[in-house]
Design an enzyme around this catalytic site. Structure first.
Site, PDB file in Angstrom:
ATOM      1  CB  CYS A 130      42.863  36.312  36.430  1.00  0.00           C
ATOM      2  SG  CYS A 130      42.555  37.365  34.993  1.00  0.00           S
ATOM      3  CG  PHE A 141      33.932  35.886  42.725  1.00  0.00           C
ATOM      4  CD1 PHE A 141      32.631  35.422  42.777  1.00  0.00           C
ATOM      5  CD2 PHE A 141      34.165  37.157  42.209  1.00  0.00           C
ATOM      6  CE1 PHE A 141      31.578  36.190  42.319  1.00  0.00           C
ATOM      7  CE2 PHE A 141      33.118  37.941  41.743  1.00  0.00           C
ATOM      8  CZ  PHE A 141      31.819  37.451  41.793  1.00  0.00           C
ATOM      9  CD  GLU A 185      30.502  40.687  52.966  1.00  0.00           C
ATOM     10  OE1 GLU A 185      31.314  41.510  52.480  1.00  0.00           O
ATOM     11  OE2 GLU A 185      29.956  39.797  52.306  1.00  0.00           O
ATOM     12  CG  HIS A 236      43.941  40.078  32.126  1.00  0.00           C
ATOM     13  ND1 HIS A 236      44.759  39.019  32.454  1.00  0.00           N
ATOM     14  CD2 HIS A 236      44.114  40.304  30.799  1.00  0.00           C
ATOM     15  CE1 HIS A 236      45.390  38.609  31.362  1.00  0.00           C
ATOM     16  NE2 HIS A 236      45.018  39.362  30.350  1.00  0.00           N
TER      17      HIS A 236
END
Ligand code: TTP
Ligand code: MG
Ligand code: ZN
Length: 221
Positions: A150, A21, A94, A191
């Site tokens: 985040c 992302f 990738e 987190h």
């Protein structure tokens, strides 16, 4: 070799890395699109393992580009030899899914004068490095590290969080699991959760010692 700005003998490696992302594929596509305007010939490759898209790389905003797939990184050499026009830029998306020989392949391509764009995840869902990406970062001339956001606090999202049944995935889960929003999100280092991740004894001890040390200081003031 074509007679343009990229025609002189050269060759280097440019790595784009980061968590999911973060826009790595988008950044790779942006870099490639620029080449169209400069009349530079390029070829895009990706490991066969990523089943989300076949024979193409795709950005999150839906832009796509044709790619050649490989099982073994040395197939990139074979594909280049089959081409009528020698490309000047070789792009690999990738790359974290390729085996270790991708490192030698990138190095050889750069030595032979190709400009090599590589895009890869830097860390897996356990917050541990993908070794292939680490090695490419060491041999690359340029490293671009992208971050996401985040989803808990808005700080730089640097670690991919895998979610299973609405819970953070356990440390023992296999590293490779192709997926998207349904399986993954992104967190900052504070987190990111990874139940079952072993802690180094010295670190565990320091955490306890520090807590006690700070508590003692607080009561003394
Ligand atoms: P990416 O292209 O890195 O993910 P993305 O498209 O969200 O990122 P970007 O926008 O920056 O291009 O693809 C990651 C793939 O890797 C995805 O199929 C999930 C998989 N994956 C694993 O198999 N294991 C892991 O530990 C992680 C973090 C991802
Ligand atoms: Mg991507
Ligand atoms: Zn956070």
């Amino acid at each position: 070799m074509k007679n343009n700005a990229f025609g002189k003998e050269r060759g280097w490696i440019e790595l784009i890395c980061g968590p999911m992302f973060a826009g790595k594929s988008e950044e790779l596509l942006r870099k490639l699109k620029r080449l169209d305007y400069a009349d530079v010939v390029y070829k895009v490759f990706k490991p066969k393992i990523d089943t989300r898209t076949k024979n193409e790389i795709a950005s999150r905003d839906g832009r796509k580009m044709k790619s050649l797939e490989f099982d073994n990184p040395y197939e990139i050499f074979e594909r280049i030899l089959e081409l009528d026009i020698n490309p000047q830029v070789i792009a690999i998306d990738e790359a974290q899914f390729a085996d270790e020989s991708i490192v030698s392949v990138c190095e050889a391509l750069a030595e032979l004068g190709y400009i090599v764009y590589v895009s890869a995840l830097d860390r897996n869902f356990k917050n541990e490095p993908f070794m292939v990406t680490g090695k490419i970062a060491c041999i690359a001339e340029y490293v671009e590290k992208l971050t996401a956001i985040c989803t808990d606090c808005g700080a730089p999202g640097t670690v991919t969080q895998r979610i299973v049944n609405d819970k953070p995935s356990n440390y023992d889960e296999p590293v490779v699991q192709i997926g998207n929003y349904e399986k993954y999100t992104v967190k900052c280092r504070h987190h990111h959760k990874i139940p079952g991740k072993p802690t180094i004894d010295e670190v565990k001890k320091f955490k306890t010692d520090l807590k006690n040390h700070l508590k003692k200081k607080e009561t003394n003031t």
